[in-house]
Design a protein around this motif. Structure first.
Motif, PDB file in Angstrom:
ATOM      1  N   LYS A 125       1.351  -4.624  -4.213  1.00  0.00           N
ATOM      2  CA  LYS A 125       0.811  -5.912  -4.650  1.00  0.00           C
ATOM      3  C   LYS A 125       1.872  -7.005  -4.569  1.00  0.00           C
ATOM      4  CE  LYS A 125      -2.679  -6.048  -5.503  1.00  0.00           C
ATOM      5  NZ  LYS A 125      -3.723  -6.089  -4.438  1.00  0.00           N
ATOM      6  N   PRO A 126       1.583  -8.069  -3.869  1.00  0.00           N
ATOM      7  CA  PRO A 126       2.538  -9.163  -3.745  1.00  0.00           C
ATOM      8  C   PRO A 126       2.381 -10.147  -4.905  1.00  0.00           C
ATOM      9  CG  PRO A 126       0.663  -9.556  -2.338  1.00  0.00           C
ATOM     10  CD  PRO A 126       0.354  -8.334  -3.134  1.00  0.00           C
ATOM     11  N   ARG A 127       2.861  -9.788  -6.066  1.00  0.00           N
ATOM     12  CA  ARG A 127       2.725 -10.648  -7.234  1.00  0.00           C
ATOM     13  C   ARG A 127       3.894 -11.629  -7.278  1.00  0.00           C
ATOM     14  NH1 ARG A 127      -0.514  -7.819 -10.694  1.00  0.00           N
ATOM     15  NH2 ARG A 127      -0.911  -9.849 -11.623  1.00  0.00           N
ATOM     16  N   THR A 128       3.645 -12.813  -7.778  1.00  0.00           N
ATOM     17  CA  THR A 128       4.739 -13.793  -7.852  1.00  0.00           C
ATOM     18  C   THR A 128       5.623 -13.583  -9.074  1.00  0.00           C
ATOM     19  OG1 THR A 128       3.020 -15.276  -8.624  1.00  0.00           O
ATOM     20  CG2 THR A 128       3.966 -15.746  -6.482  1.00  0.00           C
ATOM     21  N   SER A 129       5.120 -12.885 -10.066  1.00  0.00           N
ATOM     22  CA  SER A 129       5.960 -12.613 -11.226  1.00  0.00           C
ATOM     23  C   SER A 129       6.606 -11.251 -11.074  1.00  0.00           C
ATOM     24  CB  SER A 129       5.107 -12.618 -12.493  1.00  0.00           C
ATOM     25  OG  SER A 129       5.766 -11.906 -13.518  1.00  0.00           O
ATOM     26  N   PRO A 130       7.888 -11.148 -11.434  1.00  0.00           N
ATOM     27  CA  PRO A 130       8.544  -9.836 -11.323  1.00  0.00           C
ATOM     28  C   PRO A 130       8.174  -8.904 -12.469  1.00  0.00           C
ATOM     29  CG  PRO A 130      10.082 -11.459 -12.188  1.00  0.00           C
ATOM     30  CD  PRO A 130       8.811 -12.205 -11.869  1.00  0.00           C
ATOM     31  N   TYR A 131       7.449  -9.413 -13.456  1.00  0.00           N
ATOM     32  CA  TYR A 131       7.215  -8.626 -14.665  1.00  0.00           C
ATOM     33  C   TYR A 131       5.790  -8.075 -14.721  1.00  0.00           C
ATOM     34  CZ  TYR A 131      11.303 -11.497 -15.546  1.00  0.00           C
ATOM     35  OH  TYR A 131      12.513 -12.135 -15.418  1.00  0.00           O
ATOM     36  N   THR A 132       5.115  -7.982 -13.586  1.00  0.00           N
ATOM     37  CA  THR A 132       3.744  -7.474 -13.574  1.00  0.00           C
ATOM     38  C   THR A 132       3.636  -6.259 -12.640  1.00  0.00           C
ATOM     39  OG1 THR A 132       3.280  -9.121 -11.891  1.00  0.00           O
ATOM     40  CG2 THR A 132       2.617  -9.673 -14.135  1.00  0.00           C
ATOM     41  N   ARG A 134       3.093  -3.783  -9.785  1.00  0.00           N
ATOM     42  CA  ARG A 134       3.318  -3.994  -8.350  1.00  0.00           C
ATOM     43  C   ARG A 134       2.630  -2.958  -7.467  1.00  0.00           C
ATOM     44  NH1 ARG A 134       9.753  -5.570  -8.182  1.00  0.00           N
ATOM     45  NH2 ARG A 134       9.765  -6.718 -10.139  1.00  0.00           N
ATOM     46  N   ARG A 160       2.557  -5.393   2.517  1.00  0.00           N
ATOM     47  CA  ARG A 160       3.149  -6.555   1.845  1.00  0.00           C
ATOM     48  C   ARG A 160       4.382  -7.049   2.573  1.00  0.00           C
ATOM     49  NH1 ARG A 160       5.033  -4.619  -3.498  1.00  0.00           N
ATOM     50  NH2 ARG A 160       6.864  -4.317  -2.220  1.00  0.00           N
ATOM     51  N   ASP A 161       5.203  -6.112   3.030  1.00  0.00           N
ATOM     52  CA  ASP A 161       6.384  -6.543   3.782  1.00  0.00           C
ATOM     53  C   ASP A 161       6.845  -5.441   4.725  1.00  0.00           C
ATOM     54  OD1 ASP A 161       8.444  -4.906   2.377  1.00  0.00           O
ATOM     55  OD2 ASP A 161       7.948  -6.210   0.675  1.00  0.00           O
ATOM     56  N   SER A 162       7.870  -5.769   5.515  1.00  0.00           N
ATOM     57  CA  SER A 162       8.264  -4.878   6.605  1.00  0.00           C
ATOM     58  C   SER A 162       8.776  -3.524   6.144  1.00  0.00           C
ATOM     59  CB  SER A 162       9.367  -5.530   7.449  1.00  0.00           C
ATOM     60  OG  SER A 162       9.195  -6.901   7.537  1.00  0.00           O
TER      61      SER A 162
END
Lengths: 332, 332, 332, 332
Positions: A125-132, A134, A160-162
């Motif tokens: 999951k690409p969440r913008t908060s680091p505290y949720t 993933r 989500r990423d490479s």
């Protein structure tokens, strides 16, 4: 510019010509396809005498352009397909994130009961908060594969990423590139080398032109199975999570040769609006719908507000069929 | 806060109480309705002992809120109605501007041949350039009235500013407040005192909250016949003229008690996308559609690119009926 | 296209020629100026042999374009001026709304103590909610005139709609067209016939092109004293009220010949950001600043959050002078 | 919630407590810092009796919030620093992309002649079209390192995706995360584990809240040296490339404890506006400027329109110093 060369030319020669013309070179069953920047407006000297056909394009939306190929690309999924000569609309449904085996079992059984063929569920999951939350990561991918084996559902999940693209490509039947990752060249390249359908989600700040260019990015790496997914753009209106851009969809249908699917769940951000929007999307004549549904939305670890519960999903699903019929399409 | 007082109270006393409570006062058939700012959260002392009911509202969307009145307002037009207990969707069609008697005759005959009841055509065009066509003005209004007499069509036309609002209210059957004029207090007040249905078009930079507040503006002047029209908002995407905000429509349907109609022509800005969008709007379950169609779009004096020609319009119109049926609505 | 004709031609002949060329005609001290749509790209036949000069323009930003007149228009205010051959930056300050004589007295005395020449205060407030303060109206205008007489300050106040434009033009020294009213043709026309400086505020959903077109609207009615005011556009970012568009200001300075002033108060919406923004605006090299300041912001009847108190204003004002000097301007 | 534990506790015990509280744990010189989701509003039972301090935060902008730490973080660069107790503004300049040794030599010499300490140049270009220049990659990084050795300049360069993040971290003195990559978790994590200053560029569709959350992402991995860079957001206005959000900068300065730098070149997209904007940014009181300048902009392989030539850059640079002085800052 796109240039076709006869398939019976020597590969080495074609590659040499491509280099001279600063072109990307793809080998198809019946021809070589060379692609230069769209700024090239006349046939490069090196290719004169060899080119069987050439196409001058306005923008770097080239392979994905109807100006180049007017028919919508066909993409095989499960025992059916979208695009091509059929007017199928594919339902892809499931929870935002896979959270546990129990949860995903419930999702699968609901889908099966309705004859739905493709399960969606996120593992990264690409969440913008680091505290949720993933996502379950590789463990999630393995659970999804288990569901495929058990129930025969096809699996659609997001990269989500490479760092984990290889895993996702290995486990998924349909690879989804998330809205926040669509500018990631390495990701696009990896998906372009894969031999699986790719759903490219439009970034919420991405123009239609950039979106189509990204489709070209993947296609120019050799993978033609690119599906475009509109999922809402960010505007000044904040009563809803995003703004679903159906005018943009009309543009995509008119100017690109890619199948288009829609994700009303992310656009709306609230369950109450999803059924109406899903029917609107269906009437718009698109090739697929991506709908989030969760056995118990209120305890979902991500996107709780926008997921339909199973009852609401069933009701909405039943209502889509007459709309599909009204616009001459089949819900598959 | 909205407060109801019994209808049998003396009007003078009610007005005195309203003044004390700094409330707007409306007399209905069965009650007095007092409206204060929504910041008032408990019944004003002056009204204690008199109020038969009171409603605490979150925002200044008060009269138009479902929290206050959960049923969609009924609005009679021609021999039918929208809102209320029926699921009617009203077609309003015609050229962007009335340009000549010959042109509008052609438009009327096309509408009549399809059984459409309401003609739209602008007489006062709010163009941003001073060097372009500004409409026929009063002459146009008179021509529209002539068409009404001749063909029995109802007339929907736009008011641009306060200087001609009285004329438009006099000649039109449905008064349309344009997207660029929706913040004009004098216009809203004049329409609020009129006894005709008003279509309030959302400004392209207007939030849903402001839009609903403007509906309250008109309703608080005494006119309950307010219809909301979404016609596209301005976003970063410029391949289409505006972005039709169907997520916003879901919000309006959920939170307001106003009938909602949609104008896909202005949103798209190009004819090629209008039929798909019109079908999507219909499936969305709205109360009306506003579609621009011109006998010869290429010579239109305004908005040439977005108007359907009559053939395209007929085709689109035919395709809307099955969609309406699929979502349990009638196209009227 | 703009065409110049010699001033010694007979007015009747010039008007006839203008009619033939479908041009607007203005009589200046030294020439006649005819303006057609910018779509006209070659000198109309009727004008051949008469035109002393002609200017082909790209868009309907014509009179306001640097392509037509490269020098920034000079506008006289109080005993100074902006634009022209001086690098003056005019401070315009005061409360959002005039609320009482006592309040405006305090404002005036603060301005006077700093040597500020122009007082701003709104009398007709264009609020989106019908349940909020709408300004003192004519009573406010009269109070402002009283302040002018008493203190020698110039008065800048906003016109909201056509119903009171005559009053505002009569009482104000600088007429301000509000962001929500800038598309109102009747208002633009009335201001175009006035002989007073006009501040045209950019609508929060208005493109730079439309904004410049509106300046042309006023100028094509004969009033050259048009000042452009950027005050923030509406974007997806909602932590601040609007987004001040300084890139747009760079465009306006480059492509138009109008003086440009900035309103950081409305853009920001919160007092804490105004001083930094005001200094940034000053360094941007603009012709004026519009700053909201109130004797007691917390009790202000409108825009309470964004008004500086007098201490904060004085501090900010003092800090602007060195910035002005650093960019070779004078704060007047 | 952020919780401080005494540094003399056993690391194993602290890690156990962190696990129980579902918190991220960082070891600082003088304390342990535990960070939970901001949804936790009261001290977890497990930590009672151990916590020396705790901070309840409104959002997941926690470590980067002024509510937690009111002083602006200090970041050492070259022989100077930004943030902390000094009012330094750092100039970072150079071409969009490194294209050749000759080109970068010219850039370096220009910077040296002005006493500028940090060179910027991209090696991995995140272009949306697959048919355009993508940068020199590792070869570029090596050339930049050569320049550092030769001229003593510090190197600031952009990481595009996770596949080359290790290389960029190795070669760069300041790692820049591009606007299109700022949601990439693996990238943020890698930069969070690095011990180099990181410039985080705001995505053009990114809210201020998400932007600050991403800073927290990096900081929660252990790297406190995070600098925020505003570089323009995407709005409806397209006459300029993006819209520089100075209101947003006022918010960042008020609510976060991070140094803020600005990139007017990307925001504007055209060289003509950059000098005015750079002066405005300086007057805004920010900690740094990122300006694109190229020896011969017209032949630049990327972003040709927005790069200043060296003469224009020198002129602009000279004009920044008095503005810096006027707002009590030093240009370093």
């Amino acid at each position: 510019m796109i240039i076709h060369l006869p398939v019976n030319m020597a590969q080495q020669q074609v590659e040499d010509l491509a280099r001279q013309a600063e072109a990307i070179c793809l080998k198809k069953a019946d021809k070589y396809v060379l692609i230069t920047s769209s700024k090239v407006k006349s046939l490069p000297d090196a290719l004169k005498g060899y080119a069987s056909e050439h196409f001058v394009l306005d923008t770097d939306m080239q392979l994905s352009s109807r100006q180049y190929d007017a028919s919508v690309g066909r993409i095989d999924i499960a025992d059916t397909y979208i695009g091509g000569d059929q007017r199928n609309t594919l339902m892809i449904a499931g929870p935002c994130s896979i959270e546990s085996e129990e949860q995903i079992e419930q999702s699968c059984q609901m889908l099966l009961s309705l004859g739905i063929k493709v399960l969606r569920a996120g593992c990264y999951k690409p969440r913008t908060s680091p505290y949720t939350f993933r996502g379950l990561g590789l463990e999630g991918l393995k659970l999804l594969a288990k569901m495929r084996d058990k129930y025969g559902l096809k699996i659609c999940t997001e990269v989500r990423d490479s760092t984990h693209v290889a895993e996702v490509i290995e486990y998924a039947d349909i690879v989804q590139i998330g809205a926040k990752s669509m500018y990631d060249h390495s990701l696009l390249t990896a998906c372009g080398k894969a031999r699986k359908p790719v759903i490219l989600k439009r970034g919420f700040g991405t123009t239609l032109q950039e979106f189509a260019n990204c489709a070209d990015f993947i296609m120019s790496c050799g993978n033609e199975q690119v599906i475009l997914c509109e999922r809402g753009i960010r505007t000044f209106e904040t009563k809803t999570r995003f703004t679903l851009d159906l005018c943009g969809v009309a543009w995509l249908k008119h100017y690109t040769n890619r199948p288009v699917i829609l994700d009303p769940s992310h656009a709306m951000g609230y369950d109450y609006g999803v059924p109406d929007l899903a029917r609107a999307c269906m009437a718009m004549g698109v090739d697929g719908l991506l709908i989030e549904t969760h056995p118990t939305p209120c305890v979902a670890k991500s996107d709780a507000a926008q997921q339909l519960d199973h009852d609401a999903f069933r009701q909405m699903y039943a209502s889509l069929k007459p709309v599909a019929a009204a616009v001459g399409r089949q819900l598959v």
